[in-house]
Design a protein around this motif. Structure first.
Motif, short mmCIF file in Angstrom:
data_model
loop_
_atom_site.label_atom_id
_atom_site.label_comp_id
_atom_site.label_asym_id
_atom_site.label_seq_id
_atom_site.Cartn_x
_atom_site.Cartn_y
_atom_site.Cartn_z
N GLN A 40 31.51 18.28 -29.09
CA GLN A 40 30.69 17.16 -28.61
C GLN A 40 30.85 15.90 -29.45
O GLN A 40 30.39 14.83 -29.05
N TYR A 62 27.52 24.98 -17.68
CA TYR A 62 27.89 23.62 -17.27
C TYR A 62 26.59 22.83 -17.23
O TYR A 62 25.52 23.37 -16.90
N THR A 63 26.68 21.58 -17.62
CA THR A 63 25.44 20.83 -17.87
C THR A 63 24.72 20.44 -16.59
O THR A 63 23.56 20.06 -16.63
N THR A 95 31.89 24.70 -21.83
CA THR A 95 31.67 24.35 -20.42
C THR A 95 32.82 24.86 -19.55
O THR A 95 33.97 24.90 -19.97
N ASP A 101 31.81 17.51 -17.65
CA ASP A 101 31.27 17.71 -19.00
C ASP A 101 32.24 17.21 -20.05
O ASP A 101 32.97 17.97 -20.69
N LEU A 106 28.31 16.41 -23.09
CA LEU A 106 27.88 17.60 -23.84
C LEU A 106 26.97 17.20 -25.01
O LEU A 106 26.01 17.91 -25.33
N TYR A 109 23.53 16.48 -23.66
CA TYR A 109 22.93 17.77 -23.26
C TYR A 109 22.43 18.51 -24.52
O TYR A 109 21.32 19.01 -24.56
N THR A 124 34.55 21.43 -24.73
CA THR A 124 35.23 21.20 -23.47
C THR A 124 36.73 21.10 -23.75
O THR A 124 37.15 21.36 -24.88
#
Lengths: 194, 157
Positions: A40, A62-63, A95, A101, A106, A109, A124
């Protein structure tokens, strides 16, 4: 004679049960693969090389998932909060929706769940890398419900596997849990065995 | 005596098996006293969500009236789109989600919207929902009319 045979069989069964409860044979071994992922913060991490040497708790999300994935995320966070061992256990959520994402998504999130901090990483990658990675760890996805929005955008949701993996310090898969359903206490007990 | 020992050991071996099965089972619905009439909402809460992302609100709907009621509309100031959805086990190792086609609330009964099942889905969030925030949700029932509730945001579990 028959009673003696039954007793022998009983003792063998008992020993098998006790041994199987104490040992954790590997379900898979990821040491032969290499995937380039991005966390992230935009930093590149290599699975499994960068994670070798310490146990790894890995969830899949997954967000845009409204329900189940938030419980997978919270379960991973709760394992960290409640574990007794004070060492270098690693926690990642990967993810399976890399198109939406991005590292930035991310990160926001992770912030909403108060998990944008060590030891948590949200990962990711390029879509083809994620596809190969999910195949390797047996996470399945399938587009399900879609909706066309007023601004012309298309919103989609995914059917997906619900799982958390426990991988040991040698990149071997030791446990494969129902991600949102398995009580955290069971994962904590298994983590203590590594 | 020996047979008794074997029986006790066998039962002891079964205990962890059944305790695991129980702990992995679905959540139980708590007991609620129904209102004398109309609809009341109990224990509403929302899970965190990021800006422009999604969230979900969970609650127990208590229908105290003598007739089935139907949810016909939803709205929330924090979401561009609000729908009633249901997560379900597809039976092939995957969890699925679908729009609920029958938002009916039978007379004198409680319908629980819980994680892994029925939930009010908030899409196109216009701000992040962090733990400690409050979310307003307006539910419109065909019989009970409009009902506005406030759901605190908290982390799941």
């Amino acid at each position: 004679m028959l009673l003696r045979l039954l007793k022998v069989l009983y003792i063998i069964s008992l020993m098998f049960f006790l041994l199987s409860a104490c040992s954790s044979p590997a379900l898979d071994d990821y040491s032969d693969v290499q995937f380039e992922l991005i966390n992230q913060n935009g930093e590149t991490v290599i699975f499994p090389d960068d994670f070798e040497g310490a146990p790894l708790v890995m969830g899949f999300i997954y967000t845009y998932c409204p329900d189940i994935c938030s419980f997978i995320t919270a379960n991973v966070g709760k394992i960290y909060e409640e574990m007794d061992r004070n060492d270098d256990v690693q926690f990642v959520l990967v993810t399976f929706d890399p198109q939406r994402d991005t590292p930035e998504v991310l990160k926001s999130y992770a912030q909403a769940f108060d998990m944008d901090r060590p030891p948590f990483q949200f990962l990711t990658a390029e879509p083809e890398t994620i596809e190969a990675f999910m195949n390797r760890v047996s996470v399945r996805t399938q587009e399900s419900y879609t909706r066309d929005l007023e601004d012309g955008e298309r919103m989609y949701f995914l059917n997906h596997s619900d799982k958390i993996l426990l991988i040991d310090q040698n990149s071997r898969l030791i446990f494969d849990y129902g991600g949102s359903m398995t009580p955290v206490s069971i994962i904590l007990e298994d983590l203590e065995k590594l | 005596m020996k047979n008794h020992f074997f029986k006790l050991t066998f039962i002891a071996l079964l205990i962890p098996f059944f305790s695991f099965c129980n702990s992995a089972s679905e959540q139980e619905t708590p007991h609620f006293d129904l209102p004398d009439s109309g609809i009341e909402i109990a224990d509403a809460w929302a899970r965190p969500g990021r800006d422009n992302g999604v969230s979900a609100i969970y609650m127990h709907v208590l229908n105290g009236s003598a007739e089935t009621d139907t949810l016909i509309a939803f709205s929330s100031p924090v979401a561009g789109l609000v729908e009633l959805h249901e997560t379900y086990d597809r039976g092939d190792g995957m969890m699925g989600m679908r729009e609920s086609e029958e938002p009916y609330f039978p007379a004198r009964s409680v319908v629980s919207m819980q994680p892994g099942g029925l939930h009010v889905m908030l899409m196109q969030l216009n701000r992040p929902l962090n733990e400690g925030d409050d979310v307003e949700l307006t539910l419109t029932f065909s019989g009970a009319g409009e009902l506005t509730i406030t759901a605190p945001v908290r982390s799941p579990n």
